[in-house]
Design an enzyme around this catalytic site. Structure first.
Site, PDB file in Angstrom:
ATOM      1  N   ASP A  34       1.332  -1.437   0.035  1.00  0.00           N
ATOM      2  CA  ASP A  34      -0.044   0.418   0.308  1.00  0.00           C
ATOM      3  C   ASP A  34       0.419   1.510  -0.045  1.00  0.00           C
ATOM      4  O   ASP A  34       0.570   2.180   0.173  1.00  0.00           O
ATOM      5  CB  ASP A  34      -0.948  -0.341   1.308  1.00  0.00           C
ATOM      6  CG  ASP A  34      -0.678   0.263   2.220  1.00  0.00           C
ATOM      7  OD1 ASP A  34       1.139  -0.151   2.259  1.00  0.00           O
ATOM      8  OD2 ASP A  34      -0.727   0.004   3.481  1.00  0.00           O
ATOM      9  N   ASP A 158      21.772  37.905   0.284  1.00  0.00           N
ATOM     10  CA  ASP A 158      20.956  39.085   1.523  1.00  0.00           C
ATOM     11  C   ASP A 158      21.924  40.103   1.797  1.00  0.00           C
ATOM     12  O   ASP A 158      22.516  38.852   2.623  1.00  0.00           O
ATOM     13  CB  ASP A 158      19.616  38.582   0.975  1.00  0.00           C
ATOM     14  CG  ASP A 158      19.657  37.389   2.209  1.00  0.00           C
ATOM     15  OD1 ASP A 158      20.261  37.204   2.675  1.00  0.00           O
ATOM     16  OD2 ASP A 158      18.465  36.429   1.317  1.00  0.00           O
ATOM     17  N   LYS A 181      18.962  44.870  -3.143  1.00  0.00           N
ATOM     18  CA  LYS A 181      17.855  45.010  -4.390  1.00  0.00           C
ATOM     19  C   LYS A 181      17.653  46.554  -4.796  1.00  0.00           C
ATOM     20  O   LYS A 181      17.686  47.075  -3.605  1.00  0.00           O
ATOM     21  CB  LYS A 181      16.998  44.487  -4.086  1.00  0.00           C
ATOM     22  CG  LYS A 181      16.329  42.388  -4.910  1.00  0.00           C
ATOM     23  CD  LYS A 181      15.423  41.779  -4.641  1.00  0.00           C
ATOM     24  CE  LYS A 181      15.629  40.717  -5.241  1.00  0.00           C
ATOM     25  NZ  LYS A 181      14.361  39.921  -4.424  1.00  0.00           N
TER      26      LYS A 181
HETATM   27  C1  R5P Z   1      16.362  32.129   1.933  1.00  0.00           C
HETATM   28  O1  R5P Z   1      16.594  32.846   3.117  1.00  0.00           O
HETATM   29  C2  R5P Z   1      17.844  31.195   2.588  1.00  0.00           C
HETATM   30  O2  R5P Z   1      19.160  31.933   2.807  1.00  0.00           O
HETATM   31  C3  R5P Z   1      17.514  30.640   0.926  1.00  0.00           C
HETATM   32  O3  R5P Z   1      18.515  32.544  -0.071  1.00  0.00           O
HETATM   33  C4  R5P Z   1      17.072  30.362  -0.126  1.00  0.00           C
HETATM   34  O4  R5P Z   1      15.973  29.334   0.227  1.00  0.00           O
HETATM   35  C5  R5P Z   1      16.726  30.410  -1.331  1.00  0.00           C
HETATM   36  O5  R5P Z   1      15.151  30.251  -2.573  1.00  0.00           O
HETATM   37  P1  R5P Z   1      15.552  29.956  -3.517  1.00  0.00           P
HETATM   38  O6  R5P Z   1      16.721  28.884  -4.553  1.00  0.00           O
HETATM   39  O7  R5P Z   1      14.385  29.461  -4.159  1.00  0.00           O
HETATM   40  O8  R5P Z   1      15.983  31.207  -4.718  1.00  0.00           O
END
Ligand code: R5P
Length: 282
Positions: A34, A158, A181
Site C-alpha cells: 500500500d 541578501d 535589490k
Molecule cells: C533564504 O532565506 C535562503 O537562505 C535561501 O536564500 C533561499 O531559500 C533560496 O531560495 P531560492 O533558491 O528559491 O531562491
C-alpha cells in the site's frame, strides 16, 4: 559505536563511519504494497549515530522508523538537512510552525541532535533534547580555494546571509559583500553588490540553501550585465527544486556546487569530517 542511516544519507553516513573508524549498519528499506515505508536494520550497537537528511515527508517518516528500530541504544541524531526549517514561525494566521513540529517529533528516542547550517538557529530551541548546529562555511571556502580564482568576490544573495559570506571569505582573505535589490520602477528591479563592483571579477555567490535557484539566477544575469568575468555559486543544501540546477547553468553560471547534506552528483563539499569531529567531542 555504529552508524546507521536513511536512504537519503547513505554516502555521507559511510564517510562519517570511515572517519570514526566504525561501521555502517546494513538496513534494508522497502515498502508495503500500500506504499507504507518499511525497514529492517542489522545488528545495533549500544551507542548509535543515526544520520538522515529530511528532504521530504517520506524521509521524515523513514528517519522516525529508524530511530525506533534503534530504541535499545543511546542514539545521537544527525540531521544534515532539515526540511520544514524555513517555516519557523506563523507568517499568517492559521499556519503551523512546521519546524517546531518536525523538531519535536525527531527529539523522541534520541539523546541529542546535530544539525548542519540549519536555516534558522532559533529552531534548535524547538528540539526537546540538546541540539547544536555545525557550519560548512569554511568548507565552502576551502572548496573555492581549489578553483584558484584570481581575487574572487564572495557575495551573499541578501543581507541576512552576510555572516555566512564573511566566514567563507575568511578562508582565502577574499573580499565579500551582499547583493542589494533596488526597485527601478513598478516592474524592474536591479540587483548589485552593495559596496563593491563585480566588473571584471570572478564572483562566487554563496548561500545556505538553493531551492528554486530564482534569486541566484536573477543575480547572476545582472552581475554578467555589470561586467562580471565569471559567476560561480556554492551552497550547503542543494535542494534544486523545479529544475533549479539547469536553470542556474542556463544563466551562464560557470559552476553550481553543494555539499552532501543532500546527496547530489554536484556534492563536492562534504559535511563528514565536521560531523565526525562533533561526535568525537561528545
Ligand atoms: C533564504 O532565506 C535562503 O537562505 C535561501 O536564500 C533561499 O531559500 C533560496 O531560495 P531560492 O533558491 O528559491 O531562491
Amino acid at each position: 559505536m555504529k552508524v546507521i542511516c536513511t536512504e537519503k544519507s547513505q554516502i555521507l553516513a559511510t564517510q562519517v563511519a570511515r572517519a570514526l573508524k566504525t561501521t555502517v549498519v546494513d538496513v534494508r528499506y522497502s515498502r508495503f504494497p500500500d506504499g507504507e515505508l518499511y525497514l529492517i536494520a542489522g545488528e545495533i550497537d549500544d551507542e548509535m549515530v543515526i544520520i538522515g537528511s529530511v528532504v521530504d515527508s517520506d524521509s521524515l517518516v523513514q528517519l522516525m522508523l529508524l530511530v525506533d528500530a534503534c530504541d535499545r541504544a543511546t542514539n545521537r541524531l544527525i540531521l544534515p538537512y532539515m526540511a520544514y526549517a524555513r517555516q519557523d514561525k506563523q507568517f499568517k494566521a492559521g499556519e503551523p510552525v512546521s519546524s517546531r513540529v518536525v523538531a519535536r517529533a525527531l527529539s523522541q528516542g534520541v539523546s541529542e541532535v546535530i544539525t548542519v547550517n540549519i536555516h534558522e538557529k532559533g529552531v534548535l530551541g524547538s528540539f526537546t533534547v540538546p541540539a547544536q548546529n555545525l557550519s560548512l562555511a569554511k568548507d565552502i571556502g576551502s572548496y573555492i580555494k581549489t578553483l584558484r580564482l584570481n581575487n574572487p568576490l564572495i557575495l551573499a544573495p541578501d543581507e541576512g546571509a552576510i555572516t555566512f559570506a564573511e566566514q567563507v571569505a575568511s578562508v582565502g582573505g577574499w573580499e565579500y559583500d551582499h547583493l542589494e535589490k533596488t526597485r527601478l520602477n513598478g516592474v524592474d528591479v536591479k540587483m548589485a553588490p552593495r559596496q563593491l563592483s563585480a566588473k571584471s571579477r570572478s564572483v562566487v555567490i554563496v548561500d545556505d540553501i538553493i531551492s528554486t535557484g530564482g534569486t541566484i539566477a536573477t543575480a547572476a544575469g545582472m552581475l554578467y550585465r555589470q561586467g562580471a568575468k565569471d559567476v560561480f555559486t556554492a551552497c550547503v543544501h542543494g535542494v534544486f527544486t523545479g529544475g533549479a540546477y539547469t536553470h542556474l547553468m542556463a544563466t551562464g553560471i560557470r559552476d553550481v556546487v553543494c555539499s552532501d547534506t543532500i546527496e547530489r552528483s554536484c556534492s563536492r563539499i562534504s559535511a563528514a569530517d565536521q560531523i565526525a569531529n562533533a561526535i568525537r567531542k561528545h
